[in-house]
Motif scaffolding. Structure first.
Motif, PDB file in Angstrom:
ATOM      1  N   TRP A   1      10.780  15.080 -11.318  1.00  8.75           N
ATOM      2  CA  TRP A   1      12.048  14.341 -11.308  1.00  8.75           C
ATOM      3  C   TRP A   1      12.227  13.552 -12.604  1.00  8.75           C
TER       4      TRP A   1
ATOM      5  N   ARG B   1      13.753  19.503 -10.751  1.00  9.29           N
ATOM      6  CA  ARG B   1      13.917  19.339  -9.302  1.00  9.29           C
ATOM      7  C   ARG B   1      12.601  18.848  -8.699  1.00  9.29           C
ATOM      8  N   ALA B   2      12.664  17.742  -7.968  1.00 12.04           N
ATOM      9  CA  ALA B   2      11.457  17.115  -7.415  1.00 12.04           C
ATOM     10  C   ALA B   2      10.717  18.032  -6.444  1.00 12.04           C
TER      11      ALA B   2
END
Length: 128
Positions: free
Chosen positions: A107, A112-113
């Motif tokens: 992140w 995208r985490a």
């Protein structure tokens, strides 16, 4: 002997999965054993995965337990989740902090985490 050590190393996370699984069973869920892993679905497991986690998910692994929204969801996610089982066997009680750390780093880098998390990339078969 090696398998016993891997099971023991992952056991703190498996215990958490078993506790959630017990709540799932008490709330109308079910349990099955597949590939040496306990899979819980329905009941509280469904509520947890559908409503409490952002965006909802089909399944989630905790040590040697897998929580799923339904038997079909478990069938779809089983291969992916079993890669996480192997990751828990390698990382043991360090898996959850390492997983969270990898999501934060992804992140922080503008990625995208979830999908760019190292552990998810490995489970999806991406270059990690």
């Amino acid at each position: 002997m090696k398998q016993a050590i891997r099971i023991l190393w992952a056991s703190p996370n498996s215990l958490l999965g078993l506790l959630i699984g017990l709540v799932a069973i008490c709330s109308g869920g079910h349990v099955q054993r597949r590939r040496g892993v306990l899979e819980f679905h329905g009941g509280f497991a469904r509520v947890l995965l559908d409503r409490l986690l952002p965006g909802g998910v089909l399944a989630m692994t905790l040590g040697h337990t897998i929580l799923g929204v339904s038997p079909i969801a478990l069938d779809i996610a089983r291969d992916h989740e079993h890669i996480h089982v192997r990751q828990y066997e390698r990382w043991g009680p360090l898996f959850l902090p390492a997983y969270v750390w990898c999501s934060i780093v992804a992140w922080w880098k503008g990625k995208r985490a979830y999908r760019d998390n190292y552990f998810e990339r490995e489970a999806y078969g991406d270059e990690a």
